[in-house]
Scaffold this motif. Sequence first.
Motif, PDB file in Angstrom:
ATOM      1  N   SER A   3     -12.282   1.368  30.763  1.00 51.82           N
ATOM      2  CA  SER A   3     -11.568   0.142  28.926  1.00 51.82           C
ATOM      3  C   SER A   3     -11.113   0.679  27.920  1.00 51.82           C
ATOM      4  N   LEU A   4     -10.216   0.286  27.233  1.00 48.62           N
ATOM      5  CA  LEU A   4      -9.562   0.523  26.719  1.00 48.62           C
ATOM      6  C   LEU A   4      -9.878   0.598  25.020  1.00 48.62           C
ATOM      7  N   ALA A   5      -9.592   1.569  24.384  1.00 48.96           N
ATOM      8  CA  ALA A   5      -9.921   1.259  22.742  1.00 48.96           C
ATOM      9  C   ALA A   5      -9.569   0.845  22.010  1.00 48.96           C
ATOM     10  N   PRO A   6      -9.394   0.368  20.942  1.00 45.06           N
ATOM     11  CA  PRO A   6      -8.471  -0.711  19.997  1.00 45.06           C
ATOM     12  C   PRO A   6      -7.719   0.458  19.010  1.00 45.06           C
ATOM     13  N   PHE A   7      -6.339  -0.504  19.371  1.00 45.86           N
ATOM     14  CA  PHE A   7      -5.307   0.927  18.985  1.00 45.86           C
ATOM     15  C   PHE A   7      -4.962   0.124  17.135  1.00 45.86           C
ATOM     16  N   HIS A   8      -4.372   0.873  16.645  1.00 44.90           N
ATOM     17  CA  HIS A   8      -4.117   0.643  15.307  1.00 44.90           C
ATOM     18  C   HIS A   8      -2.207   0.006  15.140  1.00 44.90           C
ATOM     19  N   LEU A   9      -1.995  -0.158  14.869  1.00 43.95           N
ATOM     20  CA  LEU A   9      -0.337  -0.948  14.239  1.00 43.95           C
ATOM     21  C   LEU A   9      -0.235  -1.156  13.012  1.00 43.95           C
ATOM     22  N   ALA A  10       0.612  -0.444  12.494  1.00 41.83           N
ATOM     23  CA  ALA A  10       1.224  -1.040  10.913  1.00 41.83           C
ATOM     24  C   ALA A  10       2.689  -0.473  11.643  1.00 41.83           C
ATOM     25  N   ILE A  11       3.449  -1.850  10.401  1.00 41.65           N
ATOM     26  CA  ILE A  11       4.723  -2.377  10.030  1.00 41.65           C
ATOM     27  C   ILE A  11       5.155  -3.086   9.017  1.00 41.65           C
ATOM     28  N   PRO A  12       5.724  -2.828   8.776  1.00 42.73           N
ATOM     29  CA  PRO A  12       6.903  -3.183   7.263  1.00 42.73           C
ATOM     30  C   PRO A  12       7.636  -4.663   7.471  1.00 42.73           C
ATOM     31  N   VAL A  13       7.209  -5.668   6.195  1.00 46.51           N
ATOM     32  CA  VAL A  13       7.594  -6.793   6.469  1.00 46.51           C
ATOM     33  C   VAL A  13       8.583  -7.051   4.720  1.00 46.51           C
ATOM     34  N   ASN A  14       9.941  -8.216   4.803  1.00 45.19           N
ATOM     35  CA  ASN A  14       9.941  -8.022   3.651  1.00 45.19           C
ATOM     36  C   ASN A  14       9.876  -9.078   2.520  1.00 45.19           C
ATOM     37  N   ASN A  15       8.277  -9.818   2.901  1.00 46.75           N
ATOM     38  CA  ASN A  15       8.772 -10.603   2.539  1.00 46.75           C
ATOM     39  C   ASN A  15       6.886 -10.769   2.718  1.00 46.75           C
ATOM     40  N   LEU A  16       5.945 -10.423   2.296  1.00 48.07           N
ATOM     41  CA  LEU A  16       4.573 -10.110   1.936  1.00 48.07           C
ATOM     42  C   LEU A  16       3.720 -11.905   2.413  1.00 48.07           C
ATOM     43  N   SER A  17       3.961 -12.435   1.279  1.00 51.87           N
ATOM     44  CA  SER A  17       4.034 -14.142   1.707  1.00 51.87           C
ATOM     45  C   SER A  17       4.440 -14.546   2.393  1.00 51.87           C
ATOM     46  N   GLN A  18       5.583 -14.586   3.066  1.00 52.32           N
ATOM     47  CA  GLN A  18       6.388 -15.268   3.953  1.00 52.32           C
ATOM     48  C   GLN A  18       5.391 -14.923   5.021  1.00 52.32           C
ATOM     49  N   TRP A  38      -0.667  -5.453   1.021  1.00 53.89           N
ATOM     50  CA  TRP A  38      -0.481  -5.255   2.621  1.00 53.89           C
ATOM     51  C   TRP A  38      -2.017  -5.997   3.232  1.00 53.89           C
ATOM     52  N   VAL A  39      -2.485  -6.341   5.080  1.00 52.61           N
ATOM     53  CA  VAL A  39      -2.796  -7.772   4.974  1.00 52.61           C
ATOM     54  C   VAL A  39      -3.498  -7.069   6.392  1.00 52.61           C
ATOM     55  N   VAL A  49      -1.180  -4.168  11.054  1.00 48.76           N
ATOM     56  CA  VAL A  49      -1.234  -4.483   9.158  1.00 48.76           C
ATOM     57  C   VAL A  49      -0.056  -4.739   9.137  1.00 48.76           C
ATOM     58  N   ILE A  50       0.428  -5.531   8.245  1.00 45.68           N
ATOM     59  CA  ILE A  50       1.835  -5.804   7.702  1.00 45.68           C
ATOM     60  C   ILE A  50       1.934  -4.880   6.601  1.00 45.68           C
ATOM     61  N   HIS A  51       2.583  -4.633   6.318  1.00 46.29           N
ATOM     62  CA  HIS A  51       3.302  -3.259   4.652  1.00 46.29           C
ATOM     63  C   HIS A  51       3.810  -3.859   4.127  1.00 46.29           C
ATOM     64  N   GLU A  52       4.385  -4.738   3.213  1.00 46.08           N
ATOM     65  CA  GLU A  52       5.244  -4.898   2.603  1.00 46.08           C
ATOM     66  C   GLU A  52       5.960  -4.083   1.957  1.00 46.08           C
ATOM     67  N   ASP A  53       7.546  -4.151   2.449  1.00 48.83           N
ATOM     68  CA  ASP A  53       8.857  -2.801   2.097  1.00 48.83           C
ATOM     69  C   ASP A  53       9.593  -4.079   1.915  1.00 48.83           C
ATOM     70  N   LYS A  54      10.521  -4.462   0.789  1.00 46.39           N
ATOM     71  CA  LYS A  54      11.170  -4.890   0.629  1.00 46.39           C
ATOM     72  C   LYS A  54      12.631  -4.794   1.421  1.00 46.39           C
ATOM     73  N   THR A  55      13.101  -3.561   1.142  1.00 46.01           N
ATOM     74  CA  THR A  55      13.780  -3.425   1.667  1.00 46.01           C
ATOM     75  C   THR A  55      13.882  -3.206   3.351  1.00 46.01           C
ATOM     76  N   HIS A  56      13.139  -3.048   4.285  1.00 40.51           N
ATOM     77  CA  HIS A  56      13.029  -3.369   5.720  1.00 40.51           C
ATOM     78  C   HIS A  56      14.056  -4.888   5.361  1.00 40.51           C
ATOM     79  N   GLN A  57      14.845  -3.940   6.665  1.00 42.47           N
ATOM     80  CA  GLN A  57      15.317  -4.959   7.352  1.00 42.47           C
ATOM     81  C   GLN A  57      15.647  -4.559   9.049  1.00 42.47           C
ATOM     82  N   PRO A  58      15.784  -5.003   9.920  1.00 37.00           N
ATOM     83  CA  PRO A  58      15.557  -4.875  11.445  1.00 37.00           C
ATOM     84  C   PRO A  58      17.333  -4.560  11.792  1.00 37.00           C
ATOM     85  N   ASN A  59      17.053  -3.666  12.914  1.00 41.47           N
ATOM     86  CA  ASN A  59      18.928  -3.979  14.110  1.00 41.47           C
ATOM     87  C   ASN A  59      18.588  -4.998  14.709  1.00 41.47           C
TER      88      ASN A  59
END
Length: 141
Positions: A3-18, A38-39, A49-59
């Motif tokens: 049985s696995l425990a739930p993981f927690h992952l937080a990532i950046p998004v450049n537009n929280l509303s979108q 964040w949400v 969790v999504i956290h707003e970072d307006k500078t986030h730009q993945p390669n």
Amino acid sequence: MTSLAPFHLAIPVNNLSQARSFYSNTLSFKEGRSDSHWVDYDFFGHQFVIHEDKTHQPNPNAFSVVDGHEVPIPHFGVVLAWNDFHEFAKRLENLNIDFVIEPYIRFQGKPGEQATLFFKDPSGNALEFKSFKNTDQIFAK
């Protein structure tokens, strides 16, 4: 498999509303707590969790070739039950999700055979969803 425990992952998004619209409405993930920047979501039983970072730009050019496909890196996702994966993939196809790698069977006939698919969220974060017909094969060599 244990049985696995739930993981927690937080990532950046450049537009929280979108991003919120995508995860809440398009993918239909259930929202948990939120704030103005964040949400958090129930991500198949895990805390995402999504956290707003307006500078986030993945390669967009970062990838690794796996089974003849250009797999975006970094990426994240979850291993689903076989039938759940296929239902989820069909739902994404019906939503006209722009797949980076369309649903297919990887490593067919080899150890670790799996169904997989990749797409990106509106901020360019790559997601992979996969399933093993035999979960004992998840770490098979």
